[in-house]
Design a protein around this motif. Sequence first.
Motif, short mmCIF file in Angstrom:
data_model
loop_
_atom_site.label_atom_id
_atom_site.label_comp_id
_atom_site.label_asym_id
_atom_site.label_seq_id
_atom_site.Cartn_x
_atom_site.Cartn_y
_atom_site.Cartn_z
N GLU A 193 6.61 20.39 139.21
CA GLU A 193 5.52 21.28 138.78
C GLU A 193 4.87 20.73 137.51
O GLU A 193 5.01 21.27 136.41
N VAL A 194 4.14 19.66 137.70
CA VAL A 194 3.54 18.92 136.59
C VAL A 194 2.56 19.79 135.81
O VAL A 194 2.40 19.62 134.59
N THR A 195 1.90 20.72 136.47
CA THR A 195 0.89 21.54 135.79
C THR A 195 1.49 22.49 134.76
O THR A 195 0.75 23.11 133.99
N LYS A 196 2.80 22.62 134.71
CA LYS A 196 3.43 23.39 133.64
C LYS A 196 3.35 22.65 132.31
O LYS A 196 3.51 23.25 131.24
N ASP A 197 3.13 21.34 132.39
CA ASP A 197 3.04 20.49 131.21
C ASP A 197 1.59 20.14 130.93
O ASP A 197 0.70 20.41 131.74
N ASP A 198 1.33 19.52 129.79
CA ASP A 198 0.02 18.91 129.56
C ASP A 198 -0.21 17.88 130.65
O ASP A 198 0.61 16.96 130.82
N SER A 199 -1.29 18.02 131.39
CA SER A 199 -1.48 17.15 132.55
C SER A 199 -2.94 17.14 132.99
O SER A 199 -3.75 17.98 132.57
#
Length: 264
Positions: free
Chosen positions: A130-136
Amino acid sequence: MNGRRTNVKIGLVVAIAAGACVLFGGARHALSRATTTIGTGSLEEQRQRRHDLQLHVPRVPEPIRIDAEMDGKKVWESAAGSTLNLKDGAGKGMVPYTEVKVRWADGMLYLLLYAGDLDLEGNVKEADGEVTKDDSFHLELGGPDDLLRVVEVSVLGTVADALCSPSKNPSVPTDVRGRRCDRAWQSHAVVAVDRDGTVNHLGDNDEEWVVEMALPLATLGIPDAGPGSRVPFAVRRCEVGAGGPGACGSWGMGAERGELIFDP
């Protein structure tokens, strides 16, 4: 990163001084390779919207080394092939400043993703997590089969990618973990990240982060792409702080999609 940051910001100042605070919007249904505009307003307004959603991508004479080291890397200095600052929901420039530049060469698509950021946040290290939980950054590219190639990359360099069916609401970013997406698809993205600050540490002097990326055109379904090729394209970034998602900005994401045009 000071040298790289100077090069990037000088390029941005030149571009802005040239009058590049463009408007985005319109109404084109997702992923068609056609360029017909559907919408309201005068013919001239529709033409302007279409022009503002076209990004002419310079061709580079040789492969770009993917290392996120910007000092002296002249291939990225020009404002050509730039989205300039992504736009927020009100059509204003995103705060913090966020920009994407695109280049192409035989067989490859290159991207430079720049994110101003006062609080770098990143925890997801698992590929396709779930990359969108991070700055991305969230990228969507269309192919000749009218499917979406979705690629997300975080401040840690973690990549999530999938081959997805188009959404009924193209203004909403496609969820790579959703039922319409096949995460077995691999973009084969080569990624490098440079960070000016400390991830997950409040109170220090975080300033920005940069992703340099290479995508094989074959994985995008366009192995024979050349001068004049057109690729539906959209990008979105939401700044993430310790308290959760913050400001968001995008280019080419809406009922009318953006489009890359490969220059000779």
